[in-house]
Design a protein around this motif. Structure first.
Motif, PDB file in Angstrom:
ATOM      1  N   VAL A  14      60.830 191.492  16.767  1.00 27.21           N
ATOM      2  CA  VAL A  14      62.089 190.819  17.093  1.00 27.21           C
ATOM      3  C   VAL A  14      61.830 189.654  18.043  1.00 27.21           C
ATOM      4  O   VAL A  14      62.369 188.560  17.863  1.00 27.21           O
ATOM      5  N   ALA A  15      60.996 189.857  19.051  1.00 26.07           N
ATOM      6  CA  ALA A  15      60.677 188.777  19.985  1.00 26.07           C
ATOM      7  C   ALA A  15      60.009 187.618  19.248  1.00 26.07           C
ATOM      8  O   ALA A  15      60.325 186.454  19.487  1.00 26.07           O
ATOM      9  N   GLY A  16      59.105 187.932  18.353  1.00 26.13           N
ATOM     10  CA  GLY A  16      58.451 186.888  17.558  1.00 26.13           C
ATOM     11  C   GLY A  16      59.436 186.149  16.678  1.00 26.13           C
ATOM     12  O   GLY A  16      59.399 184.926  16.556  1.00 26.13           O
ATOM     13  N   LEU A  17      60.360 186.891  16.070  1.00 25.99           N
ATOM     14  CA  LEU A  17      61.391 186.297  15.220  1.00 25.99           C
ATOM     15  C   LEU A  17      62.261 185.343  16.031  1.00 25.99           C
ATOM     16  O   LEU A  17      62.536 184.220  15.615  1.00 25.99           O
ATOM     17  N   LEU A  18      62.661 185.776  17.226  1.00 24.48           N
ATOM     18  CA  LEU A  18      63.483 184.914  18.075  1.00 24.48           C
ATOM     19  C   LEU A  18      62.702 183.704  18.563  1.00 24.48           C
ATOM     20  O   LEU A  18      63.253 182.607  18.668  1.00 24.48           O
ATOM     21  N   ALA A  19      61.417 183.864  18.834  1.00 22.48           N
ATOM     22  CA  ALA A  19      60.601 182.728  19.250  1.00 22.48           C
ATOM     23  C   ALA A  19      60.508 181.699  18.129  1.00 22.48           C
ATOM     24  O   ALA A  19      60.651 180.495  18.362  1.00 22.48           O
ATOM     25  N   ALA A  64      55.658 183.804   4.087  1.00 18.47           N
ATOM     26  CA  ALA A  64      55.509 185.253   3.962  1.00 18.47           C
ATOM     27  C   ALA A  64      55.150 185.824   5.326  1.00 18.47           C
ATOM     28  O   ALA A  64      54.395 185.216   6.088  1.00 18.47           O
ATOM     29  N   LEU A  65      55.717 186.982   5.642  1.00 16.78           N
ATOM     30  CA  LEU A  65      55.376 187.637   6.908  1.00 16.78           C
ATOM     31  C   LEU A  65      54.033 188.342   6.741  1.00 16.78           C
ATOM     32  O   LEU A  65      53.886 189.194   5.865  1.00 16.78           O
ATOM     33  N   PRO A  66      53.044 187.997   7.545  1.00 13.60           N
ATOM     34  CA  PRO A  66      51.692 188.525   7.345  1.00 13.60           C
ATOM     35  C   PRO A  66      51.574 190.033   7.550  1.00 13.60           C
ATOM     36  O   PRO A  66      50.747 190.671   6.921  1.00 13.60           O
ATOM     37  N   ASP A  67      52.390 190.617   8.414  1.00 12.35           N
ATOM     38  CA  ASP A  67      52.272 192.040   8.707  1.00 12.35           C
ATOM     39  C   ASP A  67      53.342 192.891   8.036  1.00 12.35           C
ATOM     40  O   ASP A  67      53.427 194.089   8.306  1.00 12.35           O
ATOM     41  N   VAL A  68      54.175 192.261   7.191  1.00 11.94           N
ATOM     42  CA  VAL A  68      55.246 192.996   6.526  1.00 11.94           C
ATOM     43  C   VAL A  68      55.197 192.627   5.043  1.00 11.94           C
ATOM     44  O   VAL A  68      55.804 191.649   4.606  1.00 11.94           O
ATOM     45  N   LYS A  69      54.445 193.401   4.298  1.00 16.16           N
ATOM     46  CA  LYS A  69      54.223 193.107   2.880  1.00 16.16           C
ATOM     47  C   LYS A  69      55.554 193.034   2.121  1.00 16.16           C
ATOM     48  O   LYS A  69      56.430 193.877   2.288  1.00 16.16           O
ATOM     49  N   PHE A  73      59.999 185.130   5.720  1.00 22.38           N
ATOM     50  CA  PHE A  73      60.796 184.528   6.788  1.00 22.38           C
ATOM     51  C   PHE A  73      61.207 183.140   6.311  1.00 22.38           C
ATOM     52  O   PHE A  73      60.367 182.361   5.868  1.00 22.38           O
ATOM     53  N   THR A  74      62.498 182.841   6.383  1.00 15.87           N
ATOM     54  CA  THR A  74      62.995 181.509   6.028  1.00 15.87           C
ATOM     55  C   THR A  74      63.940 181.048   7.116  1.00 15.87           C
ATOM     56  O   THR A  74      64.806 181.806   7.558  1.00 15.87           O
ATOM     57  N   SER A  75      63.779 179.813   7.542  1.00 20.86           N
ATOM     58  CA  SER A  75      64.743 179.222   8.469  1.00 20.86           C
ATOM     59  C   SER A  75      65.361 178.014   7.784  1.00 20.86           C
ATOM     60  O   SER A  75      64.716 177.345   6.969  1.00 20.86           O
ATOM     61  N   ALA A  76      66.628 177.763   8.109  1.00 25.95           N
ATOM     62  CA  ALA A  76      67.352 176.658   7.491  1.00 25.95           C
ATOM     63  C   ALA A  76      68.447 176.188   8.434  1.00 25.95           C
ATOM     64  O   ALA A  76      68.893 176.924   9.313  1.00 25.95           O
ATOM     65  N   LEU A 146      71.813 177.154  12.724  1.00 25.70           N
ATOM     66  CA  LEU A 146      70.436 177.527  12.405  1.00 25.70           C
ATOM     67  C   LEU A 146      70.543 178.929  11.828  1.00 25.70           C
ATOM     68  O   LEU A 146      71.143 179.812  12.451  1.00 25.70           O
ATOM     69  N   VAL A 147      70.033 179.123  10.634  1.00 27.87           N
ATOM     70  CA  VAL A 147      70.091 180.435   9.995  1.00 27.87           C
ATOM     71  C   VAL A 147      68.665 180.887   9.697  1.00 27.87           C
ATOM     72  O   VAL A 147      67.860 180.124   9.162  1.00 27.87           O
ATOM     73  N   VAL A 148      68.371 182.130  10.066  1.00 27.68           N
ATOM     74  CA  VAL A 148      67.054 182.713   9.826  1.00 27.68           C
ATOM     75  C   VAL A 148      67.239 183.928   8.924  1.00 27.68           C
ATOM     76  O   VAL A 148      68.086 184.779   9.192  1.00 27.68           O
ATOM     77  N   PHE A 149      66.471 183.983   7.852  1.00 27.11           N
ATOM     78  CA  PHE A 149      66.524 185.077   6.890  1.00 27.11           C
ATOM     79  C   PHE A 149      65.197 185.824   6.906  1.00 27.11           C
ATOM     80  O   PHE A 149      64.140 185.198   6.895  1.00 27.11           O
ATOM     81  N   VAL A 150      65.248 187.134   6.902  1.00 25.81           N
ATOM     82  CA  VAL A 150      64.081 187.950   6.596  1.00 25.81           C
ATOM     83  C   VAL A 150      64.469 188.671   5.316  1.00 25.81           C
ATOM     84  O   VAL A 150      65.335 189.549   5.308  1.00 25.81           O
ATOM     85  N   SER A 151      63.853 188.234   4.211  1.00 27.40           N
ATOM     86  CA  SER A 151      64.279 188.691   2.891  1.00 27.40           C
ATOM     87  C   SER A 151      63.114 189.265   2.103  1.00 27.40           C
ATOM     88  O   SER A 151      61.950 189.091   2.468  1.00 27.40           O
ATOM     89  N   ASN A 152      63.456 189.925   0.998  1.00 31.09           N
ATOM     90  CA  ASN A 152      62.435 190.344   0.060  1.00 31.09           C
ATOM     91  C   ASN A 152      61.880 189.088  -0.596  1.00 31.09           C
ATOM     92  O   ASN A 152      62.644 188.212  -1.017  1.00 31.09           O
ATOM     93  N   THR A 153      60.571 188.967  -0.655  1.00 33.12           N
ATOM     94  CA  THR A 153      59.941 187.794  -1.240  1.00 33.12           C
ATOM     95  C   THR A 153      60.459 187.573  -2.656  1.00 33.12           C
ATOM     96  O   THR A 153      60.493 188.501  -3.467  1.00 33.12           O
TER      97      THR A 153
END
Length: 164
Positions: A14-19, A64-69, A73-76, A146-153
């Motif tokens: 979460v901290a990484g996502l917010l950063a 692609a998130l390297p530690d979450v197969k 991660f998409t930002s827009a 600013l919208v950040v998505f963590v989605s299925n690839t």
């Protein structure tokens, strides 16, 4: 002990996502008209029957998130001209974070009450949430998110509600 490790890992995620979201916001506010790592702006679905202007989605970064197969991660940046409204929609199984960069936005999620968000405020949308209302609260000033998505690839980031 395992619970503590999982919580620390989740907190770190979460901290990484917010950063990254903060870094992305800084990029979005730069003077460049072209977002980095994007193919260009994608215009959202046509305006509603009331002929209100529609929002525009400008991708900034997709990775692609390297530690979450299987997760991406998409930002827009979503731009809402004065009086603009988005069609009711969902973001599939994506976890969504939205931050108001500029202006005032009204939002309604599922059966919750309409909420007004001002510059500097934010919200999250859980996977599967029905985004019933997204609109610029102003008739004269633009709004920007600013919208950040963590989605299925490979999943679409926005699917208009078939009822609308």
């Amino acid at each position: 002990m395992q619970g503590i490790t999982v919580r620390r890992r989740n907190a770190g995620f979460v901290a990484g996502l917010l950063a990254v979201a903060t870094l992305t916001a800084a990029t979005a506010c730069s003077t460049s008209n072209e977002p980095a790592h994007a193919e260009g702006p994608a215009t959202a679905a046509a305006a509603s029957a009331s002929s209100r202007p529609a929002e525009t989605l400008k991708p900034l970064l997709q990775q692609a998130l390297p530690d979450v197969k299987g997760k991406t991660f998409t930002s827009a940046v979503v731009e809402l001209p004065p009086n603009a409204s988005a069609a009711p929609h969902r973001h599939g199984q994506a976890f969504v974070y939205a931050y108001v960069l500029e202006g005032t936005v009204r939002s309604k999620l599922d059966d919750k009450p309409v909420t007004t968000f001002h510059q500097g405020e934010n919200w999250v949308e859980q996977p599967g949430t029905d985004h019933v209302l997204t609109e610029n609260a102003s008739q004269t000033e633009p709004a920007k998110l600013l919208v950040v998505f963590v989605s299925n690839t490979g999943d679409k980031l926005k699917v208009d509600d078939p009822k609308s």
